[in-house]
Design a protein around this motif. Structure first.
Motif, PDB file in Angstrom:
ATOM      1  N   PHE A 164      19.734   3.174   5.242  1.00  0.00           N
ATOM      2  CA  PHE A 164      18.377   3.612   5.594  1.00  0.00           C
ATOM      3  C   PHE A 164      18.168   5.089   5.223  1.00  0.00           C
ATOM      4  O   PHE A 164      17.118   5.462   4.682  1.00  0.00           O
ATOM      5  CB  PHE A 164      18.143   3.412   7.091  1.00  0.00           C
ATOM      6  CG  PHE A 164      16.805   3.884   7.560  1.00  0.00           C
ATOM      7  CD1 PHE A 164      15.672   3.092   7.424  1.00  0.00           C
ATOM      8  CD2 PHE A 164      16.659   5.155   8.123  1.00  0.00           C
ATOM      9  CE1 PHE A 164      14.424   3.549   7.840  1.00  0.00           C
ATOM     10  CE2 PHE A 164      15.418   5.611   8.541  1.00  0.00           C
ATOM     11  CZ  PHE A 164      14.298   4.796   8.400  1.00  0.00           C
ATOM     12  N   GLU A 165      19.153   5.925   5.524  1.00  0.00           N
ATOM     13  CA  GLU A 165      19.027   7.355   5.227  1.00  0.00           C
ATOM     14  C   GLU A 165      18.953   7.607   3.720  1.00  0.00           C
ATOM     15  O   GLU A 165      18.230   8.490   3.266  1.00  0.00           O
ATOM     16  CB  GLU A 165      20.218   8.106   5.830  1.00  0.00           C
ATOM     17  CG  GLU A 165      20.170   8.166   7.355  1.00  0.00           C
ATOM     18  CD  GLU A 165      21.421   8.784   7.954  1.00  0.00           C
ATOM     19  OE1 GLU A 165      22.351   9.079   7.168  1.00  0.00           O
ATOM     20  OE2 GLU A 165      21.459   8.969   9.189  1.00  0.00           O
ATOM     21  N   ARG A 166      19.706   6.824   2.945  1.00  0.00           N
ATOM     22  CA  ARG A 166      19.631   6.983   1.489  1.00  0.00           C
ATOM     23  C   ARG A 166      18.258   6.570   0.983  1.00  0.00           C
ATOM     24  O   ARG A 166      17.696   7.218   0.086  1.00  0.00           O
ATOM     25  CB  ARG A 166      20.720   6.140   0.828  1.00  0.00           C
ATOM     26  CG  ARG A 166      20.751   6.286  -0.685  1.00  0.00           C
ATOM     27  CD  ARG A 166      22.011   5.711  -1.272  1.00  0.00           C
ATOM     28  NE  ARG A 166      23.170   6.520  -0.929  1.00  0.00           N
ATOM     29  CZ  ARG A 166      24.402   6.296  -1.405  1.00  0.00           C
ATOM     30  NH1 ARG A 166      24.615   5.276  -2.211  1.00  0.00           N
ATOM     31  NH2 ARG A 166      25.398   7.077  -1.057  1.00  0.00           N
ATOM     32  N   THR A 167      17.714   5.506   1.564  1.00  0.00           N
ATOM     33  CA  THR A 167      16.362   5.071   1.189  1.00  0.00           C
ATOM     34  C   THR A 167      15.352   6.176   1.482  1.00  0.00           C
ATOM     35  O   THR A 167      14.513   6.529   0.634  1.00  0.00           O
ATOM     36  CB  THR A 167      15.983   3.804   1.975  1.00  0.00           C
ATOM     37  OG1 THR A 167      16.963   2.795   1.742  1.00  0.00           O
ATOM     38  CG2 THR A 167      14.612   3.295   1.547  1.00  0.00           C
ATOM     39  N   LEU A 168      15.442   6.730   2.685  1.00  0.00           N
ATOM     40  CA  LEU A 168      14.526   7.797   3.096  1.00  0.00           C
ATOM     41  C   LEU A 168      14.690   9.023   2.205  1.00  0.00           C
ATOM     42  O   LEU A 168      13.692   9.685   1.859  1.00  0.00           O
ATOM     43  CB  LEU A 168      14.797   8.153   4.563  1.00  0.00           C
ATOM     44  CG  LEU A 168      13.814   9.123   5.219  1.00  0.00           C
ATOM     45  CD1 LEU A 168      12.392   8.569   5.196  1.00  0.00           C
ATOM     46  CD2 LEU A 168      14.247   9.418   6.652  1.00  0.00           C
ATOM     47  N   LEU A 169      15.938   9.327   1.786  1.00  0.00           N
ATOM     48  CA  LEU A 169      16.208  10.495   0.944  1.00  0.00           C
ATOM     49  C   LEU A 169      15.449  10.392  -0.379  1.00  0.00           C
ATOM     50  O   LEU A 169      14.789  11.355  -0.806  1.00  0.00           O
ATOM     51  CB  LEU A 169      17.715  10.596   0.678  1.00  0.00           C
ATOM     52  CG  LEU A 169      18.148  11.625  -0.373  1.00  0.00           C
ATOM     53  CD1 LEU A 169      17.856  13.036   0.117  1.00  0.00           C
ATOM     54  CD2 LEU A 169      19.628  11.463  -0.708  1.00  0.00           C
ATOM     55  N   GLY A 195       5.303   4.725   4.999  1.00  0.00           N
ATOM     56  CA  GLY A 195       4.686   4.040   6.140  1.00  0.00           C
ATOM     57  C   GLY A 195       5.278   2.648   6.327  1.00  0.00           C
ATOM     58  O   GLY A 195       5.553   2.216   7.466  1.00  0.00           O
ATOM     59  N   THR A 196       5.472   1.924   5.222  1.00  0.00           N
ATOM     60  CA  THR A 196       6.061   0.586   5.307  1.00  0.00           C
ATOM     61  C   THR A 196       7.485   0.655   5.852  1.00  0.00           C
ATOM     62  O   THR A 196       7.892  -0.178   6.674  1.00  0.00           O
ATOM     63  CB  THR A 196       6.065  -0.082   3.925  1.00  0.00           C
ATOM     64  OG1 THR A 196       4.736  -0.101   3.407  1.00  0.00           O
ATOM     65  CG2 THR A 196       6.593  -1.493   3.998  1.00  0.00           C
ATOM     66  N   LEU A 197       8.255   1.651   5.381  1.00  0.00           N
ATOM     67  CA  LEU A 197       9.636   1.799   5.852  1.00  0.00           C
ATOM     68  C   LEU A 197       9.670   2.112   7.349  1.00  0.00           C
ATOM     69  O   LEU A 197      10.437   1.492   8.107  1.00  0.00           O
ATOM     70  CB  LEU A 197      10.318   2.919   5.055  1.00  0.00           C
ATOM     71  CG  LEU A 197      11.773   3.225   5.442  1.00  0.00           C
ATOM     72  CD1 LEU A 197      12.679   2.039   5.146  1.00  0.00           C
ATOM     73  CD2 LEU A 197      12.270   4.473   4.704  1.00  0.00           C
ATOM     74  N   PHE A 198       8.867   3.071   7.787  1.00  0.00           N
ATOM     75  CA  PHE A 198       8.860   3.434   9.212  1.00  0.00           C
ATOM     76  C   PHE A 198       8.368   2.288  10.075  1.00  0.00           C
ATOM     77  O   PHE A 198       8.782   2.154  11.236  1.00  0.00           O
ATOM     78  CB  PHE A 198       7.998   4.679   9.429  1.00  0.00           C
ATOM     79  CG  PHE A 198       8.642   5.947   8.934  1.00  0.00           C
ATOM     80  CD1 PHE A 198       9.974   6.223   9.209  1.00  0.00           C
ATOM     81  CD2 PHE A 198       7.922   6.879   8.206  1.00  0.00           C
ATOM     82  CE1 PHE A 198      10.554   7.405   8.748  1.00  0.00           C
ATOM     83  CE2 PHE A 198       8.493   8.054   7.747  1.00  0.00           C
ATOM     84  CZ  PHE A 198       9.824   8.316   8.017  1.00  0.00           C
ATOM     85  N   PRO A 204       6.501   5.531  15.010  1.00  0.00           N
ATOM     86  CA  PRO A 204       5.051   5.788  15.059  1.00  0.00           C
ATOM     87  C   PRO A 204       4.514   6.519  13.834  1.00  0.00           C
ATOM     88  O   PRO A 204       3.307   6.464  13.554  1.00  0.00           O
ATOM     89  CB  PRO A 204       4.902   6.651  16.320  1.00  0.00           C
ATOM     90  CG  PRO A 204       6.102   6.334  17.154  1.00  0.00           C
ATOM     91  CD  PRO A 204       7.205   6.044  16.199  1.00  0.00           C
ATOM     92  N   ARG A 205       5.372   7.189  13.069  1.00  0.00           N
ATOM     93  CA  ARG A 205       4.914   7.873  11.859  1.00  0.00           C
ATOM     94  C   ARG A 205       4.370   6.903  10.822  1.00  0.00           C
ATOM     95  O   ARG A 205       3.672   7.299   9.884  1.00  0.00           O
ATOM     96  CB  ARG A 205       6.066   8.688  11.254  1.00  0.00           C
ATOM     97  CG  ARG A 205       6.444   9.914  12.065  1.00  0.00           C
ATOM     98  CD  ARG A 205       7.594  10.671  11.431  1.00  0.00           C
ATOM     99  NE  ARG A 205       8.848   9.926  11.485  1.00  0.00           N
ATOM    100  CZ  ARG A 205       9.995  10.335  10.942  1.00  0.00           C
ATOM    101  NH1 ARG A 205      10.025  11.496  10.296  1.00  0.00           N
ATOM    102  NH2 ARG A 205      11.100   9.610  11.057  1.00  0.00           N
ATOM    103  N   ALA A 206       4.662   5.638  11.008  1.00  0.00           N
ATOM    104  CA  ALA A 206       4.230   4.636  10.042  1.00  0.00           C
ATOM    105  C   ALA A 206       2.716   4.607   9.923  1.00  0.00           C
ATOM    106  O   ALA A 206       2.152   4.564   8.813  1.00  0.00           O
ATOM    107  CB  ALA A 206       4.763   3.251  10.440  1.00  0.00           C
TER     108      ALA A 206
END
Length: 593
Positions: A164-169, A195-198, A204-206
């Motif tokens: 998940f962190e690599r995706t977000l990076l 937004g889709t990931l969150f 809530p940031r989604a």
């Protein structure tokens, strides 16, 4: 979602699949966008007319995008691969990086995350090595990597925080570049993705990201992706328990999709899926069932699209391969004919050149041959003339010595002159044998020795002596034969003087054998041996070892024998042997050929 709701959904899905397979209804397919297909076809014709492979690669790329919009990912992938075969050999470029991104997206949709990740990293590598449009290429590459890692993360059980962190990076890297370039559409796209990931982790940031993406796409009038954003926003509203807002968003999205006459398979599939989810959440089962039927039809369209696409792709590959095989065969035939012509031309030139060279060499060799013949005949005549003169001169010397011998009264002087005459005669015989035969400067020992021995015996009036010859077939050179002839002359002369007088049955043995690289000569008689007046009580052989008796080394004849043996680098010795009741003298000599 309650368990019984889920069960009803799967029952409805199963019933719709069975009914779809049993009813003879005609499926409703999503049609290819004619504008996109026409644009790709025109570009393909232009590429063929201009023989431009890069334009052809762009045409294949556009074909692939057209098939992606109707959900036929396999056919799209085949076009992308054809474009890749052209782009890769050309080296790093923005187009190659973009193509890797498309291939990664298609592999993702086909459920092949490993291949998708490989293509995404290739896209990033190309983007890092180019200068033109590097930032845009990096944005696309980061997006492909983030989407692939998100797909991998979604399939993990349990889901790993590191993925998940690599995706977000990678999404954040993409966002930073878009903000830096002031790319409004890029910022909107990455906001949709974040937004889709969150939303999947109920962050809530989604909602803020998705609403931001909706506003930016509306501002830029990007209708297709706007509808897709609204679908994801509706899903987020349902996730955060806001069904009314979700329904309003879905209705607006469906209205926009219909009014703009969009034909994007993924968007339509997302719309129907979210409507089913909304009606299930609000327990409106009849409407949920109706939307589920449409969803099932779309799924069936995908299956049929895969089947038809596979058939189309196979036909297309078959026709392409057939054309390529035909072109390849024609090219090989043309190349082979050209090569044969080149070889024939080369062979003809080489043959002609060799013929000219051979003709020239033949003329040269013929002239040289004629010249050598003339030289040979001249040399032969000169040698014959020279030999004739030498032989005549030796005969003259012999005759003079004979006349001088007859005029002398002193027996000792007369004897010395006669011995000299015999030596000259020996050399004359040798000369005749050396230069009158077939082999120049070589003598046949058998003929030479017999003639020499008989000549000396005749000169001393000893023709009645019985001579025993045992001589091998040996050809001897002049520098060896001359010393050998002089040695034989002295030995036969001594035998005639000391061994044969007062001998009722005089005999002489001359033996010559080859032993490897050496020749052994033995001359013996049946005379009184070393007790005759010509021998002393002590003697030295040619190499200094002693025996009971020895010859008089002070005589000229023996000195001559010793000198001639040394000339041929040989060894010799005298010895006494018994033949019946009579002793005799044996001379043995050995020298190298």
């Amino acid at each position: 979602m309650p368990r019984f709701v889920t069960e009803i959904r799967y029952v409805c899905l199963f019933w719709m699949l069975i009914s779809g397979l049993t009813k003879a209804q005609v499926p409703v397919h999503l049609h290819l966008n004619p504008v996109k297909i026409q644009k790709a076809a025109q570009l393909e014709k232009e590429a063929i007319a201009k023989h431009d492979s890069l334009i052809l690669a762009e045409a294949y790329y556009l074909y692939g995008k057209a098939y992606v919009f109707v959900g036929d990912y396999r056919t799209a992938q085949s076009y992308y691969v054809k474009a890749l075969r052209i782009q890769e050999p050309k080296g790093y470029s923005f187009e190659l990086s973009r193509l890797y991104v498309r291939l990664s997206e298609s592999e993702n949709r086909l459920g092949r995350s490993t291949q998708a990740l490989q293509y995404a990293y290739r896209s990033l590598k190309v983007a890092q090595h180019i200068r033109k449009d590097q930032a845009m290429a990096l944005i696309r590459a980061y997006g492909a990597l983030a989407q692939t890692y998100e797909t991998i993360w979604s399939a993990q059980v349990p889901r790993k925080q590191s993925t998940f962190e690599r995706t977000l990076l990678y999404y954040k890297k993409r966002e930073l570049l878009c903000v830096k370039l002031r790319d409004t559409v890029g910022v909107a796209e990455v906001s949709l993705e974040l937004g889709t990931l969150f939303s999947q982790v109920k962050d809530p940031r989604a909602l803020s990201y998705l609403e931001k993406a909706q506003d930016l796409f509306t501002l830029k009038h990007k209708d297709g992706i706007l509808v897709n954003t609204m679908v994801h926003l509706a899903s987020a509203y349902l996730t955060f328990d806001k069904p009314e807002q979700a329904y309003q968003t879905l209705v607006k999205a469906e209205s926009l999709y219909s009014s703009k006459k969009l034909t994007d398979y993924e968007i339509q599939l997302g719309l129907e899926t979210q409507f089913v989810a909304y009606f299930e959440a609000t327990r409106q089962w009849d409407k949920a069932f109706e939307r589920l039927r449409k969803l099932n039809e779309l799924e069936r369209i995908r299956l049929l699209a895969d089947r038809d696409g596979a058939i189309t792709r196979l036909n297309m590959e078959y026709e392409t391969e057939k054309k390529e095989a035909l072109l390849s065969a024609q090219k090989k035939e043309i190349d082979l004919n050209a090569q044969n012509l080149r070889l024939q031309k080369y062979f003809s030139v080489v043959t002609f050149a060799l013929f000219v060279i051979a003709a020239g060499m033949s003329v040269v060799f013929f002239r040289l041959y004629r010249k050598n013949q003339r030289i040979s005949r001249r040399n032969e005549d000169l040698i014959k003339e020279q030999n004739h003169r030498v032989k005549n001169n030796l005969q003259v010397v012999s005759s003079l010595l004979s006349l001088q011998s007859k005029r002398l009264v002193d027996p000792t002087a007369k004897k010395a002159v006669e011995e000299s005459r015999l030596r000259v005669q020996s050399m004359a015989i040798l000369h005749q044998r050396l230069y009158d035969g077939e082999r120049l400067a070589e003598v046949d020992l058998n003929d030479f020795i017999q003639e020499l021995v008989r000549g000396v015996l005749k000169a001393y009036g000893s023709s009645a002596v019985t001579v025993h010859f045992a001589i091998d077939e040996i050809m001897l050179s002049a520098n060896k034969a001359v010393p050998l002839g002089l040695i034989l002359n002295e030995l036969i002369t001594n035998a005639c003087k000391y061994a044969f007088p007062d001998n009722e049955t005089p005999e002489l043995w001359v033996i010559c054998h080859r032993k490897g690289k050496k020749i052994e000569l033995t001359v013996s008689d049946n005379g009184p041996g070393m007790d005759s007046p010509g021998w002393t009580d002590t003697r030295l052989d040619g190499f200094g070892f002693t025996s009971s008796k020895a010859i008089k080394t002070s005589s000229f004849g023996m000195q001559l024998i010793q000198a001639q043996v040394e000339q041929v680098n040989g060894t010799y010795q005298f010895s006494t042997h018994l033949r019946g009741t009579t002793s005799g003298v044996v001379f043995t000599m050995e020298f190298s050929v």
